[in-house]
Design an enzyme around this catalytic site. Structure first.
Site, mmCIF file in Angstrom:
data_model
loop_
_atom_site.group_PDB
_atom_site.id
_atom_site.type_symbol
_atom_site.label_atom_id
_atom_site.label_comp_id
_atom_site.label_asym_id
_atom_site.label_seq_id
_atom_site.Cartn_x
_atom_site.Cartn_y
_atom_site.Cartn_z
ATOM 1 N N GLU A 45 0.406 -1.387 0.319
ATOM 2 C CA GLU A 45 -0.018 0.022 0.178
ATOM 3 C C GLU A 45 0.523 0.924 0.197
ATOM 4 O O GLU A 45 1.528 1.217 0.434
ATOM 5 C CB GLU A 45 -0.710 -0.324 1.468
ATOM 6 C CG GLU A 45 -2.231 -1.539 1.343
ATOM 7 C CD GLU A 45 -3.320 -0.953 2.460
ATOM 8 O OE1 GLU A 45 -2.365 -0.113 3.139
ATOM 9 O OE2 GLU A 45 -4.456 -1.894 1.963
ATOM 10 N N CYS A 54 -2.126 -4.950 -4.555
ATOM 11 C CA CYS A 54 -2.697 -6.022 -5.015
ATOM 12 C C CYS A 54 -1.143 -7.397 -4.422
ATOM 13 O O CYS A 54 -0.626 -7.049 -5.445
ATOM 14 C CB CYS A 54 -3.435 -6.505 -5.640
ATOM 15 S SG CYS A 54 -5.239 -5.622 -5.171
ATOM 16 N N GLU A 56 -1.739 -10.197 -6.017
ATOM 17 C CA GLU A 56 -1.678 -11.115 -6.930
ATOM 18 C C GLU A 56 -0.397 -10.567 -7.778
ATOM 19 O O GLU A 56 0.347 -10.799 -9.243
ATOM 20 C CB GLU A 56 -2.028 -11.613 -7.194
ATOM 21 C CG GLU A 56 -3.623 -12.249 -6.748
ATOM 22 C CD GLU A 56 -3.991 -11.109 -5.496
ATOM 23 O OE1 GLU A 56 -3.986 -10.296 -4.680
ATOM 24 O OE2 GLU A 56 -5.619 -11.690 -5.795
ATOM 25 N N CYS A 96 -9.595 -9.355 -6.873
ATOM 26 C CA CYS A 96 -9.618 -8.464 -7.664
ATOM 27 C C CYS A 96 -9.868 -8.325 -8.451
ATOM 28 O O CYS A 96 -9.673 -9.084 -9.209
ATOM 29 C CB CYS A 96 -9.329 -7.158 -6.771
ATOM 30 S SG CYS A 96 -7.950 -6.710 -7.600
ATOM 31 N N CYS A 99 -6.540 -7.852 -10.660
ATOM 32 C CA CYS A 99 -5.780 -8.677 -10.208
ATOM 33 C C CYS A 99 -6.126 -9.841 -11.673
ATOM 34 O O CYS A 99 -5.295 -10.891 -11.754
ATOM 35 C CB CYS A 99 -5.870 -9.215 -8.835
ATOM 36 S SG CYS A 99 -4.714 -8.272 -8.269
HETATM 37 N N1 THU Z 1 -5.871 -6.723 -2.349
HETATM 38 C C1 THU Z 1 -5.288 -7.416 -2.983
HETATM 39 O O1 THU Z 1 -3.675 -7.794 -2.559
HETATM 40 N N2 THU Z 1 -5.542 -8.714 -3.409
HETATM 41 C C2 THU Z 1 -6.507 -8.552 -3.483
HETATM 42 O O2 THU Z 1 -6.837 -9.276 -4.778
HETATM 43 C C3 THU Z 1 -7.753 -7.997 -2.916
HETATM 44 C C4 THU Z 1 -7.372 -6.837 -2.395
HETATM 45 C C5 THU Z 1 -5.381 -6.081 -1.426
HETATM 46 C C6 THU Z 1 -5.429 -4.672 -1.647
HETATM 47 C C7 THU Z 1 -5.345 -3.630 0.060
HETATM 48 O O3 THU Z 1 -4.034 -3.124 -0.323
HETATM 49 C C8 THU Z 1 -6.343 -4.515 0.863
HETATM 50 O O4 THU Z 1 -5.939 -5.365 -0.234
HETATM 51 C C9 THU Z 1 -7.452 -4.044 1.341
HETATM 52 O O5 THU Z 1 -8.029 -4.159 -0.009
#
Ligand code: THU
Length: 147
Positions: A45, A54, A56, A96, A99
């Site tokens: 982040e 993310c 992935e 998500c 991803c």
């Molecule tokens: N996040 C991921 O790393 N992968 C996903 O497929 C869903 C969301 C992360 C993004 C963010 O840092 C946190 O989860 C909350 O959304």
């Protein structure tokens, strides 16, 4: 260990390196390559929230940077809110939308569908999918004549 158990364990270990002080939602991803090796990533982040990456996407970019984009065969994802006793939440975390599109790049360049194993932070509940079911009728390299 099964493929799913191996990838979920690697994803869980990767989640320990999440940089997620804003959401406190820690995610780890593990990519199984065709030679049996594993590449991992964790969410990264940013104080400028929209720049966050993310788990992935980090993992796929890492594999690509090693010349292994075409070699990804399966994926493990785990995530949950971080609490005093570790990751929380029994519900499996699925990739998500963005991803799924990133994973589709690897799938089409590699010429294979990807199996995606998903787990929650606290539980043993596992859900496994084909990427083609999570992202049907995908736009990708093939549309540009690249795969
Ligand atoms: N996040 C991921 O790393 N992968 C996903 O497929 C869903 C969301 C992360 C993004 C963010 O840092 C946190 O989860 C909350 O959304």
């Amino acid at each position: 260990m099964s493929e799913a158990a191996t990838l979920i364990a690697a994803a869980r270990a990767a989640a320990a390196h999440a940089h997620a002080p804003y959401s406190r939602f820690h995610v780890g991803a593990a990519l199984l390559l065709s030679d049996g090796s594993i590449v991992t990533g964790a969410n990264f982040e940013n104080a400028s929230y929209g720049l966050s990456l993310c788990a992935e996407t980090v993992a796929v970019a890492t594999a690509s940077a090693s010349g292994r984009l075409a070699d990804i065969v399966a994926v493990g994802v785990i995530g949950g809110m971080i609490g005093p006793e570790g990751l929380q939440g029994a519900d499996p975390v699925t990739p998500c939308g963005r991803c799924r599109q990133v994973l589709n790049e690897a799938a089409q360049i590699g010429g294979r569908d990807l199996v995606i194993h998903c787990a929650g932070g606290s539980g043993d509940a596992l859900a496994s999918f084909n990427l083609s079911d999570l992202l049907p009728h995908a736009f990708g390299p093939a549309n540009l004549g690249m795969a």
